[in-house]
Design a protein around this motif. Structure first.
Motif, mmCIF file in Angstrom:
data_model
loop_
_atom_site.group_PDB
_atom_site.id
_atom_site.type_symbol
_atom_site.label_atom_id
_atom_site.label_comp_id
_atom_site.label_asym_id
_atom_site.label_seq_id
_atom_site.Cartn_x
_atom_site.Cartn_y
_atom_site.Cartn_z
ATOM 1 N N TRP A 166 -12.142 -41.694 25.330
ATOM 2 C CA TRP A 166 -12.542 -40.477 24.616
ATOM 3 C C TRP A 166 -13.607 -40.786 23.567
ATOM 4 O O TRP A 166 -14.527 -39.992 23.361
ATOM 5 C CB TRP A 166 -11.325 -39.846 23.932
ATOM 6 C CG TRP A 166 -10.269 -39.355 24.880
ATOM 7 C CD1 TRP A 166 -9.027 -39.893 25.081
ATOM 8 C CD2 TRP A 166 -10.356 -38.222 25.756
ATOM 9 N NE1 TRP A 166 -8.336 -39.170 26.017
ATOM 10 C CE2 TRP A 166 -9.119 -38.131 26.451
ATOM 11 C CE3 TRP A 166 -11.338 -37.270 26.015
ATOM 12 C CZ2 TRP A 166 -8.854 -37.135 27.385
ATOM 13 C CZ3 TRP A 166 -11.083 -36.275 26.954
ATOM 14 C CH2 TRP A 166 -9.860 -36.217 27.626
ATOM 15 N N SER A 167 -13.514 -41.941 22.965
ATOM 16 C CA SER A 167 -14.478 -42.308 21.922
ATOM 17 C C SER A 167 -15.882 -42.527 22.488
ATOM 18 O O SER A 167 -16.861 -42.525 21.734
ATOM 19 C CB SER A 167 -14.007 -43.568 21.184
ATOM 20 O OG SER A 167 -13.805 -44.632 22.088
ATOM 21 N N ASP A 168 -15.989 -42.701 23.825
ATOM 22 C CA ASP A 168 -17.312 -42.807 24.445
ATOM 23 C C ASP A 168 -18.041 -41.460 24.419
ATOM 24 O O ASP A 168 -19.270 -41.410 24.468
ATOM 25 C CB ASP A 168 -17.184 -43.280 25.902
ATOM 26 C CG ASP A 168 -16.630 -44.692 26.009
ATOM 27 O OD1 ASP A 168 -16.775 -45.459 25.037
ATOM 28 O OD2 ASP A 168 -16.056 -45.022 27.066
ATOM 29 N N ILE A 169 -17.271 -40.391 24.349
ATOM 30 C CA ILE A 169 -17.858 -39.046 24.268
ATOM 31 C C ILE A 169 -18.170 -38.696 22.822
ATOM 32 O O ILE A 169 -19.245 -38.182 22.507
ATOM 33 C CB ILE A 169 -16.882 -38.003 24.868
ATOM 34 C CG1 ILE A 169 -16.611 -38.316 26.347
ATOM 35 C CG2 ILE A 169 -17.436 -36.587 24.713
ATOM 36 C CD1 ILE A 169 -15.549 -37.421 26.966
ATOM 37 N N ASN A 170 -17.229 -38.993 21.948
ATOM 38 C CA ASN A 170 -17.375 -38.694 20.526
ATOM 39 C C ASN A 170 -16.681 -39.814 19.745
ATOM 40 O O ASN A 170 -15.475 -40.032 19.916
ATOM 41 C CB ASN A 170 -16.738 -37.346 20.198
ATOM 42 C CG ASN A 170 -16.966 -36.905 18.773
ATOM 43 O OD1 ASN A 170 -17.065 -37.722 17.858
ATOM 44 N ND2 ASN A 170 -17.024 -35.591 18.569
ATOM 45 N N PRO A 171 -17.411 -40.553 18.921
ATOM 46 C CA PRO A 171 -16.816 -41.693 18.202
ATOM 47 C C PRO A 171 -15.652 -41.300 17.311
ATOM 48 O O PRO A 171 -14.854 -42.172 16.915
ATOM 49 C CB PRO A 171 -17.987 -42.251 17.394
ATOM 50 C CG PRO A 171 -18.999 -41.163 17.336
ATOM 51 C CD PRO A 171 -18.836 -40.371 18.592
ATOM 52 N N GLU A 172 -15.531 -40.022 16.989
ATOM 53 C CA GLU A 172 -14.398 -39.583 16.170
ATOM 54 C C GLU A 172 -13.141 -39.359 16.999
ATOM 55 O O GLU A 172 -12.063 -39.143 16.444
ATOM 56 C CB GLU A 172 -14.774 -38.296 15.433
ATOM 57 C CG GLU A 172 -15.925 -38.471 14.439
ATOM 58 C CD GLU A 172 -16.263 -37.173 13.723
ATOM 59 O OE1 GLU A 172 -15.597 -36.142 14.012
ATOM 60 O OE2 GLU A 172 -17.174 -37.191 12.883
ATOM 61 N N TRP A 173 -13.275 -39.399 18.321
ATOM 62 C CA TRP A 173 -12.122 -39.212 19.194
ATOM 63 C C TRP A 173 -11.427 -40.554 19.437
ATOM 64 O O TRP A 173 -12.012 -41.610 19.203
ATOM 65 C CB TRP A 173 -12.556 -38.592 20.518
ATOM 66 C CG TRP A 173 -13.075 -37.171 20.380
ATOM 67 C CD1 TRP A 173 -13.157 -36.442 19.238
ATOM 68 C CD2 TRP A 173 -13.577 -36.347 21.429
ATOM 69 N NE1 TRP A 173 -13.680 -35.187 19.496
ATOM 70 C CE2 TRP A 173 -13.937 -35.108 20.842
ATOM 71 C CE3 TRP A 173 -13.761 -36.512 22.796
ATOM 72 C CZ2 TRP A 173 -14.468 -34.054 21.575
ATOM 73 C CZ3 TRP A 173 -14.283 -35.454 23.543
ATOM 74 C CH2 TRP A 173 -14.632 -34.244 22.941
ATOM 75 N N PRO A 174 -10.180 -40.564 19.915
ATOM 76 C CA PRO A 174 -9.411 -41.806 20.079
ATOM 77 C C PRO A 174 -10.081 -42.798 21.042
ATOM 78 O O PRO A 174 -10.651 -42.406 22.067
ATOM 79 C CB PRO A 174 -8.079 -41.318 20.655
ATOM 80 C CG PRO A 174 -7.987 -39.889 20.242
ATOM 81 C CD PRO A 174 -9.379 -39.368 20.258
ATOM 82 N N ALA A 175 -9.981 -44.051 20.722
ATOM 83 C CA ALA A 175 -10.467 -45.115 21.606
ATOM 84 C C ALA A 175 -9.368 -45.430 22.617
ATOM 85 O O ALA A 175 -8.819 -46.540 22.659
ATOM 86 C CB ALA A 175 -10.843 -46.335 20.789
#
Length: 327
Positions: free
Chosen positions: A165-174
């Motif tokens: 998910w963090s690949d889409i938005n760095p604020e989202w979970p890795a």
């Protein structure tokens, strides 16, 4: 003398009653002979028997099974309508054979090679649009970050261009994304592959399933799960899933009956769904034609409650006119 006169009067009156009664019975028999018997014992000319066999799209299944239920309960109790859900492509294989199914439900248009197979077998096929569906992306109820995405972001997940998910938005979970969807038997898969992915392959990590109920269960149990299928399967499982609102460029759009339309806010992910009729079977079997006419007269009535947007009345009437012409 008075007693005898009184007795004769009583006898004559009784005889008159008997004659009238016998005359009435004779008249009743005459009438029954003229009409062929008691009207209540005559079978209705509209009463039909036999079976109607439908297979194909799992997406269209809820709508057609609802129509079939109403038809058997309220229209033709003597007709058995069997609705199955092998999937669009698998259904066409059962439809385009000798003594095949009467209808094939489809969440995509018939392919050229399927038309060629129909021609080779001498089967006349009629496409009947029955509703509009919105391709819906669903996520776990506990997912509080990916509620809104663009088409490009969704596509990147299923093409494998992003893994977490963090690949889409760095604020989202890795955390690893768990993408899922229906398998190649389904028109929904083919619509997604051909129209959304532009015939680019899905990533190897996409978990493809035959049953939509399986996808619902998997996503509901996996916080990182995301799947795509028809709006109807989402709207009937809102207690377990949430839908991604898709931003096509003018702000996030929620998939719902008010936005699902070929010229509406959710148009890019809207598709028509169909049932295909074996016209030869409709001509040979009155119950097949009768059900086809009933279905087209009632699909818009049941569309909303089964998760579909209705088709324009003019399109439904055009199909009805064609079917009526087969009588």
């Amino acid at each position: 003398m008075n007693f005898k006169k009184w007795l004769l009067t009583v006898v004559m009156a009784a005889l008159a009653v008997v004659l009238v009664a016998c005359g009435g019975d004779d008249k009743k028999e005459d009438n029954e002979g003229a009409t062929g018997g008691d009207e209540g014992d005559k079978p209705s000319a509209e009463e039909l028997e036999g079976s109607v066999v439908i297979d194909g799209s799992g997406t269209v299944f809820p709508l057609m099974s609802r129509v079939a239920e109403e038809y058997m309960l309220n229209e033709q109790e003597g007709v058995s309508v069997e609705v199955s859900r092998a999937g669009t492509s698998a259904g066409f294989k059962k439809f385009l054979v000798e003594n095949g199914t009467d209808f094939n439900d489809a969440s995509r248009e018939i392919k050229d090679e399927e038309k060629e197979e129909a021609d080779k077998l001498g089967i006349e096929v009629k496409e009947l649009k029955v509703a509009l569906d919105g391709l819906t992306f669903v996520i776990n109820k506990d997912n509080d970050w990916a509620n809104e995405m663009t088409p490009e972001q969704l596509i990147s997940i299923f093409k494998g261009e992003v893994k977490q998910w963090s690949d889409i938005n760095p604020e989202w979970p890795a955390e690893d994304i768990a993408p899922m969807g229906p398998n190649e038997n389904h028109g929904t898969y083919e619509f997604f592959y051909e129209k959304i992915l532009d015939k680019q392959d899905l990533a190897d990590n996409v978990n493809l399933q035959q049953e939509y109920s399986t996808l619902v269960k998997l996503v509901s149990e996996d916080k990182n799960g995301i799947a795509f299928f028809g709006f109807g399967y989402y709207v009937n499982n809102t207690d377990q899933l949430q839908a991604v609102h898709v931003d096509f460029g003018n702000g996030p759009v929620e998939p719902k009956l008010e936005t699902i339309a070929e010229d509406g806010d959710y148009a890019d992910f809207t598709r028509p769904v169909f049932t295909y009729l074996n016209v030869d079977n409709a001509k040979a079997k009155p119950q097949v034609l009768d059900f086809a006419i009933y279905a087209m007269n009632n699909v818009n009535t049941f569309a909303g409650e089964t998760g579909f947007a209705p088709i324009p009345d003019a399109e439904a009437q055009e199909n009805i006119t064609f079917l009526e012409g087969l009588k």
